[in-house]
Design an enzyme around this catalytic site. Structure first.
Site, PDB file in Angstrom:
ATOM      1  N   MET A   1      55.610 -56.058 -61.593  1.00 46.18           N
ATOM      2  CA  MET A   1      55.491 -55.897 -60.144  1.00 46.18           C
ATOM      3  C   MET A   1      55.772 -57.247 -59.475  1.00 46.18           C
ATOM      4  SD  MET A   1      52.731 -52.912 -59.485  1.00 46.18           S
ATOM      5  CE  MET A   1      51.231 -53.875 -59.567  1.00 46.18           C
TER       6      MET A   1
ATOM      7  N   ALA B   1      55.734 -61.399 -58.705  1.00 44.92           N
ATOM      8  CA  ALA B   1      54.732 -62.475 -58.705  1.00 44.92           C
ATOM      9  C   ALA B   1      54.574 -62.999 -60.126  1.00 44.92           C
ATOM     10  CB  ALA B   1      53.403 -61.981 -58.125  1.00 44.92           C
TER      11      ALA B   1
ATOM     12  N   HIS C   1      54.092 -62.879 -67.789  1.00 44.37           N
ATOM     13  CA  HIS C   1      55.371 -62.163 -67.728  1.00 44.37           C
ATOM     14  C   HIS C   1      56.435 -62.883 -68.538  1.00 44.37           C
ATOM     15  CE1 HIS C   1      53.499 -60.990 -63.718  1.00 44.37           C
ATOM     16  NE2 HIS C   1      53.735 -59.812 -64.270  1.00 44.37           N
TER      17      HIS C   1
ATOM     18  N   ASP D   1      46.751 -55.190 -69.853  1.00 43.73           N
ATOM     19  CA  ASP D   1      46.655 -53.829 -69.326  1.00 43.73           C
ATOM     20  C   ASP D   1      46.674 -52.863 -70.501  1.00 43.73           C
ATOM     21  OD1 ASP D   1      46.686 -54.464 -66.437  1.00 43.73           O
ATOM     22  OD2 ASP D   1      48.645 -55.281 -66.906  1.00 43.73           O
TER      23      ASP D   1
ATOM     24  N   GLN E   1      46.999 -49.147 -69.701  1.00 45.71           N
ATOM     25  CA  GLN E   1      48.357 -48.840 -69.243  1.00 45.71           C
ATOM     26  C   GLN E   1      49.299 -48.719 -70.435  1.00 45.71           C
ATOM     27  OE1 GLN E   1      50.550 -50.862 -65.808  1.00 45.71           O
ATOM     28  NE2 GLN E   1      51.201 -52.088 -67.543  1.00 45.71           N
TER      29      GLN E   1
END
Lengths: 329, 329
Positions: free
Chosen positions: A67, A69, A74, A189, A192
């Site tokens: 998403m 940012a 990441h 996550d 997820q």
């Protein structure tokens, strides 16, 4: 590195990267035989010209859905993708359908230029950054839903059933848009990841889902795009989350088996730091069903607010010697 | 013609048919991605130099999803697929999740040997006939749902919301298993076609959905696998369905615009033949929302039981001269 906004552009760019566009041949391997001399002449092994390089192996595509940012977490996913693929696609889409709170969606950090620079530096070839209207055009009416404990406990209970509906639907769309060989998700996550794995297996999306370790700052806080919203003071309080996880890991290492006691101890640690606990749960690491004793491995999952900022984190609790599950402590 | 039972076998057979097998690419994903990029529109056939097969154009795959008990209607779909593709896959799967009545599921005709002979005769290359456990293995938890009038009216209302959940989920799985360039559906199941089209567009499944005309017996009855369960007497009564459709087409051709009158007339025709009407509805042909006047085109949809056998049929009502929609009759 290119940035594309539409699924059509993404597919065209990936077709080129895979060699389908350059050689004009249907089969990935067949282009290589004919154009071997051409690529020897050009001498370029870059990803574009490489479509016609003398390499008969299929050109692999890896995807890192985000998403935006971007932070070091990441980038660790990008590096994992880079190591295994010829082309790395990073997606940036702040998916409105997985936010249960309008304020949380509005406050979610957006910084595409900075993201693009970080992505390029980490070796991303292609960014897919669609507008909401590209992903959910007028008349959009389809939801992908994972049912059962996997999606309905923890984040599903705290944020509502629509949260993982939103996640499963957007991830299925992103995967189907690029059809990557592999897609990379962080273990922060954890739920997820399990929901995505279930959805991908159930629908038969031909992508391998790769789990990557949670990336942490030196002080132990799990990296999250939301961390930028922490003040120095709330950030210091938020450290109680990794501390509670570490304490539970240590306790299980020292022989504690009782999930209720472990949960109460973690809750007390979080409350003492002034965090508002949403849940502390010890669950089966695959099914997410509640477990009462840590007899082999279990997942300890925490959601808490530090000030206005909602944070989640988790750890695997592993019994040191699970050879005798009937042993009493 | 081959019959395969598993998704893995289906993918391997299609990879071979597409020529990817020759290149030695083992991953199911890479065969699939090749097809995805091809159907995404990059299929500009290049020189073809060096292609391992003599043909540089992508080898097209067409799919005809069925629940078996093949009849001339299915074979017309196969012929449409045959005309446009290099490889035709027919799927046979009596999908339990789209049946709302256990008795209907149990009574659904199954005759695979006969189906295989008919399919081979019509030019099918590959039959995919999985067991339920292959499609829905233990732990399966994912549903693809289309919301709104498209899935909730007519069959969705009569058979329950789970019906089109079952359809959308199984069709998405079948399409993702084969990633065909095109898939062929009959207009007799008009609402199913619209639900599938919506789902495919929304998720971005890279398959073209092709609508084929309803196939009818010489007496006008729409061909259906359920027709074998009609006795001579109930079959004769069932002819009231196409007669009611024809009468409505004629009435609209003669200037009738009032949907209410058209519906009542059709209901009377069906009732007079001793059929139990489930619904008679005049709806927008794309959104399936109720329309009150046939000002341009509309869909007349009928569901009725002849004895124990539930039948559906439909027709497009087309105003002869729609140039003046404000004109009063």
């Amino acid at each position: 590195m290119r940035i594309v906004r539409t699924i059509a552009e993404l597919r065209a760019a990936l077709a080129e990267a895979r060699g389908a566009g350059a050689a004009g041949s249907g089969a990935a391997g067949s282009g290589a035989t004919g154009s071997g001399s051409g690529s020897a002449g050009s001498g370029s092994a870059g990803s574009g010209a490489g479509a016609s390089s003398a390499d008969a192996a299929p050109r692999r595509v890896g995807m890192v859905p985000t998403m935006g940012a971007l932070h070091e977490g990441h980038l660790s996913l990008v590096r994992a993708a880079r190591a295994e693929n010829d082309t790395v696609v990073l997606t940036i889409f702040v998916n409105p359908t997985q936010f249960d709170e309008a304020a949380d969606l509005a406050a979610y950090p957006r910084q595409e230029e900075r993201d693009a620079a970080l992505a390029a530096g980490a070796g991303v070839d292609l960014i897919f950054a669609p507008e909401p209207a590209e992903m959910y055009p007028s008349g959009f009416a389809t939801t992908v839903r994972v049912s059962g404990a996997l999606a309905e406990t923890l984040e599903g209970a705290a944020r509502g059933a629509a949260h993982f509906d939103g996640v499963a639907t957007v991830v299925s769309k992103l995967l189907l848009a690029a059809l990557p060989d592999s897609a990379y998700f962080g273990l922060k996550d954890a739920q997820q990841l399990l929901v995505v794995r279930r959805m991908v297996a159930d629908l038969g999306i031909p992508t391998r889902i790769v789990a990557c370790p949670t990336s942490r700052d030196p002080d132990g806080l799990a990296r999250s795009s939301r961390n930028v919203r922490l003040s120095a003071e709330t950030r210091s309080r938020a450290l109680a989350i990794p501390q509670a996880l570490e304490a539970a890991i240590d306790a299980v290492g020292s022989g504690e088996r009782d999930a209720g006691r472990l949960v109460r101890r973690a809750e007390a640690t979080l409350a003492a730091a002034g965090l508002a606990v949403e849940y502390v749960a010890i669950v089966h690491p695959e099914t997410l069903e509640t477990v009462h004793r840590v007899d082999t491995t279990a997942l300890l999952a925490i959601a808490a607010r530090a000030g206005e900022v909602r944070l989640i984190d988790n750890a695997i609790l592993q019994r040191a010697n699970p050879a005798h599950p009937d042993e009493e402590e």
